[in-house]
Write a protein that holds these residues in place. Structure first.
Motif, PDB file in Angstrom:
ATOM      1  N   ARG A 169     -55.408  74.836  43.069  1.00  0.00           N
ATOM      2  CA  ARG A 169     -55.439  76.140  42.331  1.00  0.00           C
ATOM      3  C   ARG A 169     -54.696  75.828  40.817  1.00  0.00           C
ATOM      4  N   PHE A 170     -53.511  74.897  40.808  1.00  0.00           N
ATOM      5  CA  PHE A 170     -53.177  74.790  39.599  1.00  0.00           C
ATOM      6  C   PHE A 170     -54.219  74.114  38.648  1.00  0.00           C
ATOM      7  N   LEU A 171     -55.061  73.338  39.203  1.00  0.00           N
ATOM      8  CA  LEU A 171     -55.965  72.453  38.428  1.00  0.00           C
ATOM      9  C   LEU A 171     -56.995  73.661  37.751  1.00  0.00           C
ATOM     10  N   HIS A 172     -57.306  74.433  38.654  1.00  0.00           N
ATOM     11  CA  HIS A 172     -58.366  75.270  38.281  1.00  0.00           C
ATOM     12  C   HIS A 172     -57.679  76.626  37.302  1.00  0.00           C
ATOM     13  N   GLY A 173     -56.431  76.278  36.965  1.00  0.00           N
ATOM     14  CA  GLY A 173     -55.908  77.162  35.811  1.00  0.00           C
ATOM     15  C   GLY A 173     -55.083  78.412  36.477  1.00  0.00           C
TER      16      GLY A 173
ATOM     17  N   ALA B 262     -41.171  68.395  44.172  1.00  0.00           N
ATOM     18  CA  ALA B 262     -41.465  67.736  42.994  1.00  0.00           C
ATOM     19  C   ALA B 262     -42.713  68.207  42.489  1.00  0.00           C
ATOM     20  N   PHE B 263     -43.528  68.951  43.190  1.00  0.00           N
ATOM     21  CA  PHE B 263     -44.952  69.548  42.924  1.00  0.00           C
ATOM     22  C   PHE B 263     -44.491  70.926  42.072  1.00  0.00           C
ATOM     23  N   ASN B 264     -43.422  71.580  42.607  1.00  0.00           N
ATOM     24  CA  ASN B 264     -42.954  72.758  41.691  1.00  0.00           C
ATOM     25  C   ASN B 264     -42.291  72.213  40.540  1.00  0.00           C
ATOM     26  N   TYR B 265     -41.544  71.508  40.788  1.00  0.00           N
ATOM     27  CA  TYR B 265     -40.998  70.793  39.055  1.00  0.00           C
ATOM     28  C   TYR B 265     -41.994  70.539  38.213  1.00  0.00           C
ATOM     29  N   LEU B 266     -42.966  69.784  38.664  1.00  0.00           N
ATOM     30  CA  LEU B 266     -43.800  69.196  37.786  1.00  0.00           C
ATOM     31  C   LEU B 266     -44.559  70.359  37.108  1.00  0.00           C
ATOM     32  N   SER B 267     -45.004  71.451  38.123  1.00  0.00           N
ATOM     33  CA  SER B 267     -46.023  72.201  37.590  1.00  0.00           C
ATOM     34  C   SER B 267     -45.258  73.125  36.492  1.00  0.00           C
ATOM     35  N   GLU B 268     -44.005  73.653  37.121  1.00  0.00           N
ATOM     36  CA  GLU B 268     -43.213  74.399  35.918  1.00  0.00           C
ATOM     37  C   GLU B 268     -43.186  73.612  34.562  1.00  0.00           C
ATOM     38  N   GLU B 269     -42.869  72.324  34.479  1.00  0.00           N
ATOM     39  CA  GLU B 269     -42.861  71.530  33.526  1.00  0.00           C
ATOM     40  C   GLU B 269     -44.079  71.654  32.898  1.00  0.00           C
ATOM     41  N   ILE B 270     -45.291  71.491  33.378  1.00  0.00           N
ATOM     42  CA  ILE B 270     -46.563  71.647  32.665  1.00  0.00           C
ATOM     43  C   ILE B 270     -46.734  72.862  32.188  1.00  0.00           C
ATOM     44  N   VAL B 271     -46.453  73.955  32.902  1.00  0.00           N
ATOM     45  CA  VAL B 271     -46.606  75.414  32.326  1.00  0.00           C
ATOM     46  C   VAL B 271     -45.621  75.400  30.984  1.00  0.00           C
ATOM     47  N   ARG B 272     -44.355  74.751  30.976  1.00  0.00           N
ATOM     48  CA  ARG B 272     -43.722  75.176  29.922  1.00  0.00           C
ATOM     49  C   ARG B 272     -44.162  74.436  28.584  1.00  0.00           C
ATOM     50  N   LEU B 273     -44.742  72.964  29.080  1.00  0.00           N
ATOM     51  CA  LEU B 273     -45.213  72.384  28.151  1.00  0.00           C
ATOM     52  C   LEU B 273     -46.240  73.043  27.215  1.00  0.00           C
ATOM     53  N   THR B 274     -47.027  73.800  28.331  1.00  0.00           N
ATOM     54  CA  THR B 274     -48.380  74.154  27.819  1.00  0.00           C
ATOM     55  C   THR B 274     -47.905  75.386  26.611  1.00  0.00           C
ATOM     56  N   ARG B 275     -46.955  76.062  27.192  1.00  0.00           N
ATOM     57  CA  ARG B 275     -46.529  77.324  26.287  1.00  0.00           C
ATOM     58  C   ARG B 275     -45.996  76.993  24.862  1.00  0.00           C
TER      59      ARG B 275
ATOM     60  N   ARG C 279     -49.106  75.747  18.091  1.00  0.00           N
ATOM     61  CA  ARG C 279     -50.328  75.776  17.644  1.00  0.00           C
ATOM     62  C   ARG C 279     -50.633  77.104  16.734  1.00  0.00           C
ATOM     63  N   GLU C 280     -49.664  78.064  17.410  1.00  0.00           N
ATOM     64  CA  GLU C 280     -49.697  79.458  16.558  1.00  0.00           C
ATOM     65  C   GLU C 280     -49.018  79.440  15.549  1.00  0.00           C
ATOM     66  N   VAL C 281     -48.002  78.480  15.259  1.00  0.00           N
ATOM     67  CA  VAL C 281     -47.169  78.302  14.062  1.00  0.00           C
ATOM     68  C   VAL C 281     -48.009  77.624  13.084  1.00  0.00           C
ATOM     69  N   LEU C 282     -48.623  76.788  13.425  1.00  0.00           N
ATOM     70  CA  LEU C 282     -49.484  75.650  12.560  1.00  0.00           C
ATOM     71  C   LEU C 282     -50.567  76.691  12.046  1.00  0.00           C
ATOM     72  N   SER C 283     -51.228  77.598  13.039  1.00  0.00           N
ATOM     73  CA  SER C 283     -52.340  78.548  12.375  1.00  0.00           C
ATOM     74  C   SER C 283     -51.828  79.364  11.574  1.00  0.00           C
ATOM     75  N   SER C 284     -50.592  79.906  11.738  1.00  0.00           N
ATOM     76  CA  SER C 284     -49.954  80.937  10.688  1.00  0.00           C
ATOM     77  C   SER C 284     -49.521  80.449   9.364  1.00  0.00           C
ATOM     78  N   ILE C 285     -49.604  78.851   9.122  1.00  0.00           N
ATOM     79  CA  ILE C 285     -49.341  78.622   7.969  1.00  0.00           C
ATOM     80  C   ILE C 285     -50.405  78.644   7.040  1.00  0.00           C
ATOM     81  N   ARG C 286     -50.237  79.190   5.872  1.00  0.00           N
ATOM     82  CA  ARG C 286     -51.377  79.400   4.740  1.00  0.00           C
ATOM     83  C   ARG C 286     -51.573  78.090   4.100  1.00  0.00           C
ATOM     84  N   GLU C 287     -50.742  77.163   3.989  1.00  0.00           N
ATOM     85  CA  GLU C 287     -50.963  75.883   3.507  1.00  0.00           C
ATOM     86  C   GLU C 287     -51.855  75.158   4.369  1.00  0.00           C
ATOM     87  N   ALA C 288     -52.629  74.271   3.975  1.00  0.00           N
ATOM     88  CA  ALA C 288     -53.408  73.398   4.720  1.00  0.00           C
ATOM     89  C   ALA C 288     -52.661  72.167   5.255  1.00  0.00           C
ATOM     90  N   ILE C 289     -52.627  71.870   6.613  1.00  0.00           N
ATOM     91  CA  ILE C 289     -51.761  70.778   7.037  1.00  0.00           C
ATOM     92  C   ILE C 289     -52.723  69.660   7.802  1.00  0.00           C
TER      93      ILE C 289
END
Ligand SMILES: Nc1ncnc2c1ncn2[C@@H]1O[C@H](COP(=O)(O)OP(=O)(O)OP(=O)(O)O)[C@@H](O)[C@H]1O
Ligand SMILES: [Mg+2]
Length: 407
Positions: A27-31, A51-64, A70-80
């Motif tokens: 289920r995790f792999l399917h999003g 361990a699975f619970n810990y890793l899935s929480e970590e992955i969710v945190r890192l994804t967020r 990415r949002e921060v980078l997108s909202s910068i008007r200068e080209a980076i």
């Protein structure tokens, strides 16, 4: 038999929790993000679930966190743009992707030679060669549409004291540079325009002082020239002041419904004496029931005065005709000022709204023109969300049309 059953049972009991872990992983792999396995025991299965619970929480945190970055980078008007140690583009924010047409740089690395503009490719090579300290450069790039000026700042990235690529911040400063150029041109044009009448005033005054004063006929002629040149200077200074106020955008327009006919009658009446002195006829036609326009009365008047003044100025004496007519068109009212004067050559038509642009400099100056009138008109009309158009044919006359929205 018993051993076989015990073995089978333990496989059965073991495989259920293992199956749950496998399901959760699927289920995790399917999003699915909120996947947690209940931990019932402290045995190996329990530890695996924890361990699975810990890793899935970590992955969710890192994804967020990645999404946030990415949002921060997108909202910068200068080209980076970030390059790798080998010089490939490994990250580009949307502003950079648009600027350099390198879509997809966020998903994979892109070799620098995919960038279309040669000046930019060379810049990347220079920056890549310069692996220490901050790098600053102002770069002019010829894009298909126009020339653009970029300010580039590059900082090397170090990982374990090894060069690991570069972060480039690119600012499009084309508008700023254009504004500076316009300002410089403006100052030099104004200085030039001031110098011409001043030189003539100075010259005639000196001639008068050197003895011409005693010759009444010459003295009167010279004084007339001095008067005319002073008027020219006053007109120029007034126009420059008007234009700089209008262009600065600091003017607060007081928009109100303005009834066209009475307003035009007043303006035309103002020009009657000068027109009849020149032998020019002014006609006004504005139908009854014309709706009022939304305008600042004073600035509306400046627009009309400039157009009527030009029309009278650029028609021949004694056979000139100027026609001012107003009519409704959709949700707007158009006012046409047409004349049977010398007209404007096709090549000059699109330039006459530029500051100081005059078709025939010598002739306009003789008539007291500084070439600012139409750029003032254009600015005012645009601030009213209106438009200004011109049609003209040399030696048969010109028609200027301004359109204002109905109140
Ligand atoms: N009705 C017209 N007929 C022929 N040429 C025109 C007409 N109106 C404008 N022009 C041309 O466009 C130029 C720019 O007009 P603009 O009103 O900006 O300047 P100007 O009349 O020379 O000076 P100013 O209005 O600042 O006193 C003029 O110098 C003239 O060459
Ligand atoms: Mg004018």
């Amino acid at each position: 038999m018993l051993a076989l059953t015990a073995g089978g049972l333990s496989v059965f009991f073991l495989s259920r929790p293992l199956g749950r872990i496998a399901d959760a992983a699927d289920r995790f792999l399917h999003g699915e993000t909120e996947v947690q396995i209940p931990v019932k025991h402290d045995d190996e299965i329990g530890r695996l679930a924890r361990a699975f619970n810990y890793l899935s929480e970590e992955i969710v945190r890192l994804t967020r966190k990645e999404e946030w970055l990415r949002e921060v980078l997108s909202s910068i008007r200068e080209a980076i743009i970030v390059t790798s140690a080998s010089g490939e583009i490994v990250l580009a924010n949307p502003a950079a992707s648009r600027l350099f047409m390198i879509e997809g740089a966020r998903k994979r690395s892109i070799p620098v030679d995919h960038i279309e503009f040669p000046e930019m490719r060379e810049l990347f090579e220079r920056v890549h060669a310069h692996q220490s300290g901050i790098y600053n450069e102002e770069l002019t790039v010829m894009t298909p549409k126009r020339e653009r000026v970029f300010k580039v700042t590059a900082v090397p990235v170090r990982k374990a004291s090894q060069f690991d690529g570069t972060v480039l911040v690119i600012n499009d400063i084309t508008r700023l540079r254009n504004l500076e150029r316009t300002r410089r041109d403006f100052v030099s044009s104004v200085s030039h325009e001031l110098r011409t009448p001043l030189a003539s005033i100075k010259g005639y005054t000196e001639t008068l002082l050197e003895g011409a004063m005693n010759d009444p006929e010459n003295a009167t002629a010279f004084l007339h020239i001095i008067q005319q040149e002073s008027e020219q200077l006053t007109a120029l200074i007034n126009d420059v002041l008007d234009l700089s106020r209008i262009e600065s955008g600091k003017i607060v327009y007081t928009f109100e419904p303005v009834a066209i006919r009475p307003q035009l009658e007043k303006t035309v009446a103002l020009f009657e004496p000068a027109a009849s002195r020149k032998g020019v006829r002014i006609e006004l036609s504005a139908p009854d029931g014309l709706p009022p326009v939304l305008a600042d009365r004073n600035y509306f008047d400046i627009v009309m005065r400039n157009l009527i003044d030009n029309a009278i100025k650029y028609v021949d004496a004694n056979r000139g005709r100027v026609r001012v007519s107003a009519y409704k068109s959709d949700d707007a009212v158009s006012i046409e000022v047409s004349d049977n004067g010398l007209g404007i050559p096709q090549a000059d038509l699109e330039r006459i709204f530029e500051r100081f642009y005059r078709v025939d400099k010598a002739r306009s100056r003789e008539l007291g023109g500084t070439g600012l009138g139409l750029s003032i008109v254009k600015h005012i009309v645009l601030a009213h969300k209106g438009k200004v158009e011109v049609r003209s044919r040399t030696s048969s006359g010109s028609t200027f049309t301004v359109t204002f929205p109905v109140a």
